[in-house]
Design an enzyme around this catalytic site. Structure first.
Site, PDB file in Angstrom:
ATOM      1  N   TYR A 130       0.819  -1.227   0.000  1.00  0.00           N
ATOM      2  CA  TYR A 130       0.000   0.000   0.000  1.00  0.00           C
ATOM      3  C   TYR A 130       0.838   1.255   0.000  1.00  0.00           C
ATOM      4  O   TYR A 130       0.629   2.139  -0.837  1.00  0.00           O
ATOM      5  CB  TYR A 130      -1.032  -0.037   1.134  1.00  0.00           C
ATOM      6  CG  TYR A 130      -2.284  -0.827   0.760  1.00  0.00           C
ATOM      7  CD1 TYR A 130      -2.174  -1.937  -0.076  1.00  0.00           C
ATOM      8  CD2 TYR A 130      -3.544  -0.449   1.193  1.00  0.00           C
ATOM      9  CE1 TYR A 130      -3.288  -2.661  -0.428  1.00  0.00           C
ATOM     10  CE2 TYR A 130      -4.681  -1.171   0.834  1.00  0.00           C
ATOM     11  CZ  TYR A 130      -4.553  -2.277   0.034  1.00  0.00           C
ATOM     12  OH  TYR A 130      -5.651  -2.993  -0.330  1.00  0.00           O
ATOM     13  N   GLU A 137       1.451   6.621  -6.836  1.00  0.00           N
ATOM     14  CA  GLU A 137       0.370   7.497  -7.322  1.00  0.00           C
ATOM     15  C   GLU A 137       0.690   8.959  -7.061  1.00  0.00           C
ATOM     16  O   GLU A 137       0.518   9.814  -7.931  1.00  0.00           O
ATOM     17  CB  GLU A 137      -0.957   7.121  -6.661  1.00  0.00           C
ATOM     18  CG  GLU A 137      -1.524   5.827  -7.220  1.00  0.00           C
ATOM     19  CD  GLU A 137      -2.909   5.501  -6.689  1.00  0.00           C
ATOM     20  OE1 GLU A 137      -3.725   6.445  -6.614  1.00  0.00           O
ATOM     21  OE2 GLU A 137      -3.151   4.339  -6.369  1.00  0.00           O
TER      22      GLU A 137
END
Lengths: 889, 504
Positions: A130, A137
């Site tokens: 994660y 991102e």
């Protein structure tokens, strides 16, 4: 209150529990299993793709592209262009691993066989994956920021989900080199015409004219067969204008259908058009040309063609280096540069101008650009500077040194969304430069060669129109959006922009997207006749052109769809049908037209003049009736024409009116045809007054007498005969006494004779015309009094008993200031008129006496009203006493 | 007309126009809306012709335009010069635009063509425009085309000026010849304009739910209105109706009033007053016997009183007696021709055509019945507490106004018999209102009726209707509209045919 509430909540809980226990149904389970398996497989494919690509390339560069397609498929919505490949790879790897684990976890737990390994991986690996994904991102977003900031791309915040609606479909065989290119305003279609071939006239090498939608979808393509084209451009209503060397302008619609053509004037034939421009203003679309003789001609609105040849520029020997058209204060002007001089040309004058703050070293202007709103002007000088200012050349905004001395290929204004500052984009072969108000500029050096230049070029075209394009996309997106709320917001966005609803609907209609246009009209609650009706009309006009369908089918279909929607003009549709050579269909359509007035012009055009006449009468519009009548008159022979009118009394009386003022002789024919002898008689009477000689007058009057007799109008016949008799007398007197008598009335003639002492002749007329005694007496006494022939008057008064009494004698004498004579007649006046007679000669005392004698209150009052403050006191008392006495009675 | 040219040149009359605009809004119905709409349209047209302008006027229009816009408005829109339309060349003016303000008349088109052709020779750079008032005409445009000048005009437009507000409760179309055209020439152009004007009015003040009418022309206008409404079916008027009803009245329903009356505070002429009193209207004296009237008229002719006065007297006698005995009629006609000239034979023929003069055909005279039923001559009027319209004219109540009054209370059904005696049909039409526009009347709120006189209205009738509006228990307020404000003199004049011979 509390107990039942508890109960209900408990049952609710039980229900939920039972559902939970039961779990999903078999079908749902099967679906979910399949879904999860597919997703797992998909992500595995991506993972394998990544590994394979890595293995084969030995580097992670370009890895993204190898998996782009499946990634997009499995992660819908991933439309972002890739800015930073490293960061993308980072989160793609993280996603891939996460998703494989996630979906396999779901699959197994659905099947109630969850291996521990999977469970462990799902709840442990996220610790690494994660953060890795998030970092990737974030990095990607960060990397994209400068790009977004630079271009302003996506700065139009759209509240909808990003769905790719269509792809750019450009498929150009050759680049855009040597092409004439025109892009329609507001992101409309784009037209291309190959320039390199246009000089070759051989049939084999005919250039191709191509039309694309803004998204690059081909819409039309055909070989160019007409003359040499200098310029192409689009109108506001998406029609393509092709301006030829010989001044002819050909108009095509966006589907490549020829519409019409017009010429920019005969003068062009000799000198040819060397350059042309298409411009837009409040009046519509205009065309400006400059000829080989360096003269400019303008047409401000091609739909209402009025050519204006602008004045000559003094001493202009060569073509202007650059020029532009601008609209200011409702006037269209041309700005042109020749050497170091700038001129503004308007309808009346050529004015030299100097831009404020321009470098005096400038000796030539290479390029000129006007902003879309005509507010700003940019000039590119031979010193490499861009001068920016207002288009009235009164104010300078800024100046920018590009450091490039060669002329730019193109220079345009652009204004980014939400930005207050307009800026100028300049393009050279290998450089694109944005210059604004500030000192900085943005440069895009083009590294790639020709093929990429084309792309750049097109992008730049789009850039000019970026905002409207976005607006348009909003609208189109709205069409695909099903959520009413989102739709509403989208359409709101559109409302803020300069594109009006009208323009929008027009554009949809030009693209034949009728259903979408109607839906939008309905949704926006546009008044019917501006919205739905207009769309339907366009649809119908398109429909009538479909040659393969029979007339009644089309007419019926149109009527069914249109019904009596407000603002629908069936006559307009019928006119279109007639233009397409379908007269019968046109007539059928006209029958649906409720406004009879509207039907008339087309019916006339189609030569259904009788029908046109009755429709015109039906409308009540007399001007329309007149129009049809004059048309009929020119079209028919006289007999038929009169017969037609005879059956239409309204038209007949209007035509009579027309003839009365315009064609006297036709009027006579009309009356003759109807055997209207009374009117014929009147006609001759009127005509007689137009005659210059007594004989001609008499002849006309004799005609009148005959007609009056035929009309059995005895009185008029006799009166006219009398008139002729009078004319004959008058002519005689005129000759005898050398005095004008003609055209006097009988009364005046007698009066004049009496005044001249021609009593015998007066007597003759008196007898011949049987003038009533009363009138003759009045006539005679007033003529004598006027002449102040008192002797003759007295003689006359004694000739026999006056039929008018003697008060008139008193009055005429007083009127001519002879009270002495007047008094002579007072005694002869009857008792009833005595008071008046006394008063007329100003004898108050006698008047009082007479009134008292008559015991008349009203007469006493009359006397009293003639009394003045100077009147004798005793007299007044007398009157008042008498009045009191009369009242008592 | 002289008044208006004054308004455009002098300062104080400009003030007058402003005052006039203000008083238009005092009435029950704000007629200033109409005026403002007209002004707006004028401004828009003027702005279309960019640059300095000269207006060339059809002289007839200066009067009506003066009521809409004073010179300052024109000046604001760069109107620098004004000329009267005349044959020949245009006067010199250093302006960009020449605008012709004209009625659509062929003879005017010829003059315009002459002007334009004369101008072209001077090779000037001027733009020409035409503004047709009140409507464009294909016929006229055709004529311009025939003359070869149609292409010289940049703008050819219409200025829809049908009903011009004169007062807070008074609208007029100022169409001089409307009566003559309708009753003599069977030309219904002015009725078409009337219907159009009423449509414009309804666009601004809402659809009028009820239309009543009496007379052929009234019927025609109502038919055209209903047709026009059908033609624009769908585009529904969403304005709450200001007028509750419209009453269309033909002038020929009441010919007597314009002949007889001119006696209000607005236009009292002593001489005529005394005559009308003596012959017909003096309420305290019984109307004189026929022979007495005959001899009075005879005397007037013998003394060569003005012809119009004679014609009025003769027509009045004819109208009141359902025609004159053939012998009497012929005698009068002969007297008139001998005294005033034979050229008046056409005028007499016109009066006969219009029904103002006619021979008695039947012995039955309806007029006394009408007079009694409608109480046209009140014998006793209460001067202290006037309660009837006859108070306004010493006992005479105009028939037209009685019809309006009786329509409200108790309704025309009570006078069916009389209505049948008057010329033309009487009718009632209803216009559907969109739901939600039905007026909810407050207690004691008055109704508003628009009374339209086709063929002219006299000041007498206006004053009588105003009297009715002001009556406390009247319940109805009237707004008056007409084709033309008339008095007996100008009305008779419009029916005369002037024949003038060239000198021999």
């Amino acid at each position: 209150m509390a107990a039942p509430a508890k109960g209900t909540s408990r049952t609710a809980q039980n229900d939920v529990a039972s559902i939970k226990k039961k779990g999903p149904g078999a079908l749902a389970t099967a679906y979910l299993v399949i879904y999860n398996v597919v997703m797992t497989a998909g992500w595995l494919v991506i993972a394998v793709g990544l590994v394979r690509a890595y293995l084969s390339k030995g580097s992670y560069h370009g890895l993204y592209y190898s998996i782009e397609r499946p990634l997009k498929f499995f992660q819908t919505g991933a439309l972002l262009e890739v800015q930073n490949e490293d960061s993308v790879l980072l989160f793609v790897v993280a996603w891939t691993v996460t998703e494989i684990i996630r979906y396999s976890f779901y699959t197994f737990s659905l099947l109630n066989h969850l291996p521990y390994l999977i469970k462990w991986a799902r709840y442990t690996l996220f610790i690494v994956l994660y953060p890795m994904g998030v970092t990737g991102e974030l990095l990607t977003i960060y990397a994209a920021l400068p790009y977004v900031q630079k271009t302003g791309l996506y700065s139009v915040t759209l509240p909808n989900k990003k769905i790719e609606l269509y792809e750019m479909g450009w498929n150009l065989r050759e680049g855009l080199r040597d092409c004439l290119i025109a892009a329609a305003p507001y992101g409309g279609p784009i037209a291309l015409l190959k320039e390199s071939q246009r000089r070759e006239r051989s049939a084999s090498a005919r250039p191709l004219l191509e039309i694309y939608s803004a998204a690059g979808v081909p819409m039309a393509s055909f070989p160019w067969k007409s003359g040499v084209v200098v310029h192409i451009g689009w109108t506001v209503s998406d029609d393509l204008l092709c301006i030829q060397e010989d001044g002819t302008v050909l108009i095509y619609d966006m589907f490549g259908n020829f519409r019409r053509h017009f010429s920019m004037g005969n003068e062009v034939l000799q000198n040819q058009v060397i350059e042309a421009k298409v411009f837009h203003s409040a009046y519509g679309t205009g065309v400006a040309i400059v000829t080989g003789a360096f003269r400019f001609t303008l047409a401000t609105n091609i739909d209402d063609l009025k050519l204006r040849r602008l004045p000559e520029v003094p001493g202009l020997q060569v073509a202007p280096s650059c020029w532009a058209v601008l609209t200011q204060d409702r006037q269209t002007k041309v700005v042109l540069a020749s050497g170091k001089d700038l001129y503004v040309l308007d309808n009346t004058a050529c004015t030299p101008v100097t831009p404020p703050g321009i470098d005096p070293q400038v000796s030539s202007y290479f390029q000129m650009a006007v902003s879309f709103s005509y507010k700003y002007l940019a000039l590119f000088t031979d010193t490499g500077h861009v001068w920016m200012g207002t288009s009235n050349l009164k104010e300078k905004l800024s100046e920018f040194d590009t450091k490039v001395r060669s002329p730019p290929k193109q220079m345009v204004w652009c204004r980014r969304p939400k930005s207050q500052q307009p800026s100028v984009v300049l393009m050279w072969d290998r450089l694109l430069l944005v210059a604004g108000k500030c000192k900085e500029s943005i440069k895009y050096p083009s590294q790639c060669k020709e093929s990429q230049k084309a792309d750049e070029y097109l992008r730049e075209i789009k850039e000019q129109n970026l905002l409207p394009e976005a607006v348009k996309q909003c609208v189109e997106a709205a069409g695909f959006e099903h959520e009413p709320e989102t739709q509403k917001i989208l359409l709101r966005v559109r409302e803020y922009k300069q594109m009006t609803v009208q323009v929008l609907i027009d554009r949809l209609v030009f693209r034949r997207l009728y259903p979408l246009a109607i839906e939008i009209c309905r949704y926006l609650k546009i008044p019917e006749f501006q919205g739905v009706s207009r769309v339907l009309k366009h649809w119908a006009c398109f429909k009538v052109q479909q040659k393969e369908e029979p007339d009644d089918v089309i007419a019926c279909a149109i009527n069914q769809k249109l019904g009596d929607t407000a603002g629908i003009s069936y006559s307009e549709i019928a006119a279109r049908a007639y233009e397409c050579g379908r007269t019968e269909l046109a007539i059928k359509l006209l029958e649906f037209e409720p406004r009879s007035g509207e039907q008339v012009p087309l019916l006339l055009k189609m030569k259904r003049s009788q029908l046109a006449l009755s429709k015109a009468i039906e409308s009540g519009d007399t001007d329309l009736v007149y129009t049809v009548v004059t048309y009929l008159k020119n079209e028919m022979n006289r007999g038929d024409f009169f017969m037609t009118l005879r059956n239409q009394p309204v038209a007949l009386s209007l035509y009579r009116q027309f003839c009365k003022h315009q064609e006297q002789n036709t009027l006579k024919d009309l009356f003759n045809q109807d055997d209207d002898h009374q009117e014929l008689g009147n006609f001759y009477v009127r005509a007689s007054y137009g005659e210059g000689s007594v004989e001609a007058r008499m002849a006309a009057l004799q005609n009148a007498v005959d007609e009056f007799n035929k009309a059995k109008n005895e009185f008029s016949a006799r009166a006219t005969e009398e008139q002729m008799k009078l004319l004959r007398w008058q002519r005689r007197f005129q000759e005898e006494f050398d005095k004008p008598y003609l055209d006097c009335s009988l009364h005046e003639t007698v009066h004049s004779l009496l005044q001249d002492g021609k009593h015998k002749q007066a007597e003759q007329l008196y007898k011949d015309f049987r003038i009533p005694d009363k009138r003759f007496w009045w006539l005679k006494i007033s003529a004598l009094a006027e002449k102040e022939d008192w002797e003759e008057l007295e003689k006359f008064s004694k000739s026999k008993k006056s039929p008018i009494g003697y008060l008139p004698f008193v009055e005429v004498c007083v009127k001519h200031q002879n009270k002495y004579e007047a008094k002579k007649y007072v005694t002869k006046v009857t008792l009833e008129q005595k008071v008046k007679a006394h008063l007329a000669v100003g004898d108050l005392e006698q008047a009082v006496e007479a009134a008292i004698e008559r015991r008349s209150e009203s007469e006493l009052n009359l006397v009293l009203s003639r009394c003045t403050p100077t009147t004798d006191r005793a007299l007044l008392d007398k009157i008042n006493r008498a009045r009191a006495g009369a009242l008592k009675k | 007309m002289t008044r208006i040219s004054g308004a455009w040149s002098s300062h104080d009359t400009v003030v007058l126009s402003v005052k006039m605009a203000a008083h238009l809004s005092y009435g029950r119905v704000n007629l200033n809306i109409l005026r403002e709409a007209a002004r707006k349209e004028l401004r828009e047209f003027l702005d279309k012709c960019a640059g300095s302008k000269a207006i060339v006027w059809d002289e007839y229009l200066t009067g009506p335009f003066g009521l809409i816009a004073q010179y300052s408005l024109l000046k604001e829109h760069e109107v620098e010069k004004m000329f009267t339309l005349k044959a020949g060349r245009l006067p010199a003016a250093d302006v960009k635009n020449i605008i012709f303000f004209v009625r659509p008349r062929l003879e005017l088109m010829d003059i315009i063509a002459e002007n334009v052709i004369g101008e072209d020779r001077q090779r000037s750079q001027r733009d020409f425009h035409i503004l047709f008032v009140p409507r464009r005409s294909l016929l006229c445009e055709q004529r311009l085309e025939e003359q070869g000048v149609l292409g010289s005009f940049i703008n050819i437009e219409e200025y829809i000026l049908d009903l011009i507000p004169y007062d807070g409760d008074l609208l007029s179309m100022e169409s001089e010849s409307a009566f003559r055209e309708c009753y003599l020439e069977n030309d219904q152009t002015s009725l078409y304009h009337t219907a159009k004007g009423l449509m414009t009015l309804q666009a601004l003040y809402g659809t009028i739910p009820q239309i009543f009418g009496k007379g052929e022309c009234a019927r025609h206008v109502a038919n055209m209105m209903l047709r026009m409404k059908r033609e624009f079916a769908g585009s529904q008027n969403q304005i709450l109706p200001v007028f509750d009803s419209l009453l269309l009245l033909d002038r020929n329903v009441d010919l007597l009033t314009p002949l007889a009356t001119q006696l209000t505070y607005e236009g009292l002429i002593d001489e005529v007053y005394s005559i009308t009193n003596e012959v017909i209207l003096e309420p305290r004296r019984t109307p004189r016997s026929q022979p007495e009237v005959n001899s009075y008229i005879e005397d007037c002719i013998a003394q060569q009183d003005p012809l119009i006065k004679i014609l009025r007297l003769v027509c009045m006698q004819s109208v009141c007696n359902n025609g004159l005995k053939q012998k009497v009629l012929d005698y009068y006609k002969r007297e008139i021709l001998q005294t005033y000239g034979y050229e008046h034979i056409l005028t007499l023929s016109n009066l006969e055509k219009a029904g103002l003069l006619k021979p008695q055909t039947s012995t039955r005279n309806n007029y006394p019945t009408i007079r009694k039923t409608l109480k046209l001559w009140m014998e006793d009027i209460n001067e202290q507490n006037p309660n009837d319209i006859s108070y306004v004219y010493s006992g005479y109540a105009p028939l037209s106004v009685r019809l309006a009054q009786l329509l409200v209370r108790p309704g025309w059904r009570s006078i069916e018999e009389v209505l049948k005696m008057l010329p033309g049909p009487h009718f009632e039409e209803r216009q559907q209102l969109p739901s939600g526009l039905h007026k909810k009347r407050q207690q004691g709120e008055n109704r508003t009726t628009l009374v339209f006189f086709l063929g002219g209205v006299t000041y007498a009738e206006i004053a009588a209707l105003r009297f009715l509006s002001q009556m406390e228990d009247g319940g109805t307020e009237y707004v008056i509209a007409t084709t033309k404000l008339i008095n007996g003199t100008c009305w008779i004049k419009s029916l005369m045919d002037k024949l003038e011979a060239p000198p021999f």
